[in-house]
Write a protein that holds these residues in place. Structure first.
Motif, PDB file in Angstrom:
ATOM      1  N   GLY A 115      -4.659  19.180  34.868  1.00 13.10           N
ATOM      2  CA  GLY A 115      -3.699  18.909  35.933  1.00 13.10           C
ATOM      3  C   GLY A 115      -4.283  19.151  37.308  1.00 13.10           C
ATOM      4  O   GLY A 115      -4.013  18.395  38.252  1.00 13.10           O
ATOM      5  N   VAL A 116      -5.107  20.209  37.449  1.00 15.35           N
ATOM      6  CA  VAL A 116      -5.753  20.479  38.732  1.00 15.35           C
ATOM      7  C   VAL A 116      -6.699  19.347  39.104  1.00 15.35           C
ATOM      8  O   VAL A 116      -6.698  18.858  40.242  1.00 15.35           O
ATOM      9  N   LEU A 117      -7.508  18.905  38.147  1.00 14.99           N
ATOM     10  CA  LEU A 117      -8.445  17.818  38.429  1.00 14.99           C
ATOM     11  C   LEU A 117      -7.700  16.512  38.698  1.00 14.99           C
ATOM     12  O   LEU A 117      -8.059  15.756  39.612  1.00 14.99           O
ATOM     13  N   PHE A 118      -6.644  16.264  37.937  1.00 15.51           N
ATOM     14  CA  PHE A 118      -5.840  15.061  38.174  1.00 15.51           C
ATOM     15  C   PHE A 118      -5.225  15.095  39.569  1.00 15.51           C
ATOM     16  O   PHE A 118      -5.224  14.078  40.288  1.00 15.51           O
ATOM     17  N   LEU A 119      -4.727  16.251  39.984  1.00 16.12           N
ATOM     18  CA  LEU A 119      -4.198  16.428  41.333  1.00 16.12           C
ATOM     19  C   LEU A 119      -5.236  16.035  42.382  1.00 16.12           C
ATOM     20  O   LEU A 119      -4.927  15.354  43.364  1.00 16.12           O
ATOM     21  N   CYS A 120      -6.478  16.439  42.168  1.00 16.33           N
ATOM     22  CA  CYS A 120      -7.544  16.168  43.136  1.00 16.33           C
ATOM     23  C   CYS A 120      -7.931  14.690  43.189  1.00 16.33           C
ATOM     24  O   CYS A 120      -8.602  14.270  44.146  1.00 16.33           O
ATOM     25  N   LEU A 121      -7.532  13.906  42.211  1.00 17.95           N
ATOM     26  CA  LEU A 121      -7.913  12.496  42.165  1.00 17.95           C
ATOM     27  C   LEU A 121      -6.830  11.569  42.708  1.00 17.95           C
ATOM     28  O   LEU A 121      -7.031  10.353  42.761  1.00 17.95           O
ATOM     29  N   LEU A 122      -5.704  12.130  43.123  1.00 19.60           N
ATOM     30  CA  LEU A 122      -4.577  11.317  43.569  1.00 19.60           C
ATOM     31  C   LEU A 122      -4.732  10.859  45.018  1.00 19.60           C
ATOM     32  O   LEU A 122      -5.461  11.474  45.788  1.00 19.60           O
ATOM     33  N   PRO A 123      -4.032   9.791  45.411  1.00 20.36           N
ATOM     34  CA  PRO A 123      -4.027   9.369  46.815  1.00 20.36           C
ATOM     35  C   PRO A 123      -3.189  10.301  47.673  1.00 20.36           C
ATOM     36  O   PRO A 123      -2.496  11.189  47.171  1.00 20.36           O
ATOM     37  N   SER A 124      -3.250  10.068  48.972  1.00 14.94           N
ATOM     38  CA  SER A 124      -2.467  10.859  49.927  1.00 14.94           C
ATOM     39  C   SER A 124      -1.000  10.446  49.888  1.00 14.94           C
ATOM     40  O   SER A 124      -0.648   9.381  49.371  1.00 14.94           O
ATOM     41  N   PHE A 298      -1.376   9.658  30.680  1.00 13.79           N
ATOM     42  CA  PHE A 298      -1.442  10.693  29.658  1.00 13.79           C
ATOM     43  C   PHE A 298      -0.337  10.590  28.609  1.00 13.79           C
ATOM     44  O   PHE A 298      -0.430  11.233  27.573  1.00 13.79           O
ATOM     45  N   GLY A 299       0.714   9.843  28.866  1.00 16.38           N
ATOM     46  CA  GLY A 299       1.823   9.767  27.933  1.00 16.38           C
ATOM     47  C   GLY A 299       2.803  10.905  28.144  1.00 16.38           C
ATOM     48  O   GLY A 299       2.448  11.961  28.662  1.00 16.38           O
ATOM     49  N   HIS A 300       4.048  10.702  27.729  1.00 18.62           N
ATOM     50  CA  HIS A 300       5.100  11.688  27.978  1.00 18.62           C
ATOM     51  C   HIS A 300       4.828  13.010  27.270  1.00 18.62           C
ATOM     52  O   HIS A 300       5.224  14.065  27.735  1.00 18.62           O
ATOM     53  N   GLY A 301       4.151  12.976  26.123  1.00 18.68           N
ATOM     54  CA  GLY A 301       3.963  14.195  25.349  1.00 18.68           C
ATOM     55  C   GLY A 301       3.054  15.208  26.008  1.00 18.68           C
ATOM     56  O   GLY A 301       3.212  16.406  25.814  1.00 18.68           O
ATOM     57  N   GLN A 302       2.039  14.753  26.765  1.00 20.48           N
ATOM     58  CA  GLN A 302       1.067  15.658  27.363  1.00 20.48           C
ATOM     59  C   GLN A 302       1.310  15.918  28.842  1.00 20.48           C
ATOM     60  O   GLN A 302       0.715  16.827  29.417  1.00 20.48           O
ATOM     61  N   VAL A 303       2.164  15.125  29.470  1.00 22.88           N
ATOM     62  CA  VAL A 303       2.209  15.132  30.929  1.00 22.88           C
ATOM     63  C   VAL A 303       2.913  16.358  31.509  1.00 22.88           C
ATOM     64  O   VAL A 303       2.677  16.710  32.663  1.00 22.88           O
ATOM     65  N   GLY A 304       3.719  17.051  30.721  1.00 22.36           N
ATOM     66  CA  GLY A 304       4.501  18.164  31.250  1.00 22.36           C
ATOM     67  C   GLY A 304       3.669  19.218  31.948  1.00 22.36           C
ATOM     68  O   GLY A 304       3.891  19.551  33.118  1.00 22.36           O
ATOM     69  N   LEU A 305       2.687  19.794  31.254  1.00 24.60           N
ATOM     70  CA  LEU A 305       1.836  20.815  31.846  1.00 24.60           C
ATOM     71  C   LEU A 305       0.850  20.228  32.843  1.00 24.60           C
ATOM     72  O   LEU A 305       0.456  20.892  33.805  1.00 24.60           O
ATOM     73  N   ILE A 306       0.452  18.983  32.635  1.00 24.49           N
ATOM     74  CA  ILE A 306      -0.550  18.367  33.498  1.00 24.49           C
ATOM     75  C   ILE A 306      -0.021  18.167  34.914  1.00 24.49           C
ATOM     76  O   ILE A 306      -0.769  18.281  35.885  1.00 24.49           O
ATOM     77  N   VAL A 307       1.269  17.865  35.057  1.00 26.55           N
ATOM     78  CA  VAL A 307       1.813  17.627  36.399  1.00 26.55           C
ATOM     79  C   VAL A 307       2.270  18.910  37.080  1.00 26.55           C
ATOM     80  O   VAL A 307       2.629  18.885  38.257  1.00 26.55           O
ATOM     81  N   LEU A 308       2.235  20.034  36.384  1.00 31.43           N
ATOM     82  CA  LEU A 308       2.660  21.296  36.986  1.00 31.43           C
ATOM     83  C   LEU A 308       1.818  21.671  38.211  1.00 31.43           C
ATOM     84  O   LEU A 308       2.381  22.091  39.239  1.00 31.43           O
ATOM     85  N   PRO A 309       0.483  21.546  38.172  1.00 34.45           N
ATOM     86  CA  PRO A 309      -0.289  21.828  39.398  1.00 34.45           C
ATOM     87  C   PRO A 309       0.118  20.944  40.568  1.00 34.45           C
ATOM     88  O   PRO A 309       0.183  21.420  41.710  1.00 34.45           O
ATOM     89  N   LEU A 310       0.406  19.684  40.309  1.00 34.03           N
ATOM     90  CA  LEU A 310       0.822  18.765  41.367  1.00 34.03           C
ATOM     91  C   LEU A 310       2.144  19.211  41.986  1.00 34.03           C
ATOM     92  O   LEU A 310       2.307  19.172  43.217  1.00 34.03           O
ATOM     93  N   MET A 311       3.078  19.636  41.162  1.00 39.63           N
ATOM     94  CA  MET A 311       4.376  20.068  41.673  1.00 39.63           C
ATOM     95  C   MET A 311       4.234  21.308  42.546  1.00 39.63           C
ATOM     96  O   MET A 311       4.858  21.411  43.615  1.00 39.63           O
ATOM     97  N   LEU A 312       3.401  22.260  42.126  1.00 37.61           N
ATOM     98  CA  LEU A 312       3.178  23.459  42.924  1.00 37.61           C
ATOM     99  C   LEU A 312       2.462  23.123  44.232  1.00 37.61           C
ATOM    100  O   LEU A 312       2.856  23.581  45.313  1.00 37.61           O
ATOM    101  N   PHE A 313       1.415  22.322  44.137  1.00 37.20           N
ATOM    102  CA  PHE A 313       0.635  21.964  45.318  1.00 37.20           C
ATOM    103  C   PHE A 313       1.491  21.217  46.326  1.00 37.20           C
ATOM    104  O   PHE A 313       1.369  21.435  47.539  1.00 37.20           O
ATOM    105  N   HIS A 314       2.359  20.340  45.847  1.00 38.17           N
ATOM    106  CA  HIS A 314       3.199  19.543  46.736  1.00 38.17           C
ATOM    107  C   HIS A 314       4.096  20.436  47.588  1.00 38.17           C
ATOM    108  O   HIS A 314       4.214  20.236  48.802  1.00 38.17           O
ATOM    109  N   GLN A 315       4.714  21.424  46.962  1.00 36.95           N
ATOM    110  CA  GLN A 315       5.594  22.325  47.714  1.00 36.95           C
ATOM    111  C   GLN A 315       4.802  23.166  48.696  1.00 36.95           C
ATOM    112  O   GLN A 315       5.215  23.373  49.845  1.00 36.95           O
ATOM    113  N   ILE A 316       3.632  23.651  48.283  1.00 39.00           N
ATOM    114  CA  ILE A 316       2.801  24.466  49.170  1.00 39.00           C
ATOM    115  C   ILE A 316       2.351  23.657  50.374  1.00 39.00           C
ATOM    116  O   ILE A 316       2.383  24.134  51.516  1.00 39.00           O
ATOM    117  N   GLN A 317       1.940  22.414  50.147  1.00 32.05           N
ATOM    118  CA  GLN A 317       1.453  21.601  51.262  1.00 32.05           C
ATOM    119  C   GLN A 317       2.574  21.292  52.256  1.00 32.05           C
ATOM    120  O   GLN A 317       2.343  21.225  53.470  1.00 32.05           O
TER     121      GLN A 317
END
Length: 344
Positions: A115-124, A298-317
């Motif tokens: 999730g952290v690496l996926f977060l780093c690969l996203l657009p602005s 990633f599919g619905h089954g794996q995405v839950g934990l993977i998007v958690l870093p993105l959700m935290l980072f979004h609020q912090i930013q």
């Protein structure tokens, strides 16, 4: 109906504003809570999955219909600025994400590091990058173009970078996933661009309902993903230790990018307004694009934990950049040049 619930919603809105919590993030957290208590399963989960896929396609169709070709052409004149922003988004961030690999699997579980690496690969982001640039008296026209180009390129670059950088031994992606994201995200986006000549004016005049579509589709994706995570028991694997480590990683990641873009923009000789644009556009990661992309990749089954870093980072930013924007606005009002050093 609005007047009936107004006395109830106003205190909640005031409390969220006082705590500097984005109401949309609060809605996402509420959706996670509902999915934890009342997860969809069986045929209901299948129906939510189909609805989420349709909503994601509609979301990117509207993105395409919104993007003004004239604004993009006008903003492209600042090519050095855009190259700098894109370098921060698709080069600096991924390098920092790869550098965080030493935390896994010792301190971060494999899904959380993914999730952290996926977060780093996203657009602005688009909306918040432009809004903060405007508040801080930066180059708004360049911010519109830079954020839009970042999102457009991200539709193609993000899945390619995910396929390139994520290990196939873990929750990686396949060629079919890349094809899926082209069909589900890029094709609707192009269709929206083609339809802009007929519906562009309507889209511009009805921003409130379309914002509801934006956020409603993302909440649907969140509910579907977290429901499947609950039914498969993945949340029982998450301990408090890795969660606190993840929070620290998000804070350090944002601080590193804010400092690098700030200092780098000054060393490259950009004017103050352009430096503000680089700082805000180069440091953001898009929750609106990231959640749908994660679902497709990633599919619905794996995405839950993977998007958690993105959700935290979004609020912090949002919290940090809101404070920075107000600081820069005060500097501009006082007619002081100021230094673009991130607020502590």
């Amino acid at each position: 109906m609005t007047t009936v619930f107004a006395p109830l919603t106003r205190p909640v809105s005031a409390l969220l504003a006082k705590l500097r919590i984005d109401p949309f993030i609060a809605a996402i957290l509420l959706t996670v809570g509902v999915a934890s208590l009342l997860p969809a399963s069986g045929g209901t989960a299948t129906g939510f999955g189909i609805a989420a896929n349709i909503a994601v396609g509609l979301l990117f169709f509207l993105y395409g219909a919104r993007l003004s070709s004239k604004e993009a052409v006008d903003g492209l004149k600042h090519w050095r600025l855009h190259v700098t922003v894109l370098s921060a988004t698709f080069v600096l961030f991924p390098l920092l994400g790869l550098a965080a690999s030493f935390l896994s699997p010792g301190l971060l579980t494999s899904p959380l590091y993914t999730g952290v690496l996926f977060l780093c690969l996203l657009p602005s982001t688009v909306q918040s990058s432009i809004a903060f640039t405007s508040i801080a008296k930066g180059n708004v026209a360049a911010a519109i173009c830079s954020a839009s180009v970042s999102n457009l390129l991200g539709i193609v670059l993000t899945p390619l970078l995910v396929a390139l950088l994520l290990s196939t031994d873990g929750p990686g992606v396949s060629g079919q996933a890349v094809l899926d994201i082209v069909l589900q995200l890029l094709v609707p986006f192009v269709a929206g661009q083609l339809a802009r000549r007929w519906i562009g004016g309507w889209v511009s005049r009805h921003s409130a309902p379309l914002k509801l579509v934006d956020r409603g589709s993302i909440l649907l994706v969140v509910y579907t993903a977290f429901s499947e995570g609950m039914t498969e028991g993945i949340w029982h694997k998450l301990d408090l230790g890795p969660l606190f480590v993840l929070l620290g990683v998000c804070v350090v990641l944002l601080a590193a990018v804010l400092t690098t873009t700030s200092v780098g923009a000054r060393l490259l000789g950009f004017e103050r307004a352009d430096r503000i644009t680089i700082v805000f556009c180069g440091s953001k990661k898009s929750l609106a694009s990231g959640l749908p992309m994660a679902t497709v990749l990633f599919g619905h089954g794996q995405v839950g934990l993977i998007v958690l870093p993105l959700m935290l980072f979004h609020q912090i930013q949002l919290i940090v950049c809101a404070a920075m924007a107000r600081r820069y606005a005060r500097q501009a009002a006082a007619d002081e040049p100021g230094e673009l050093v991130p607020a502590s």
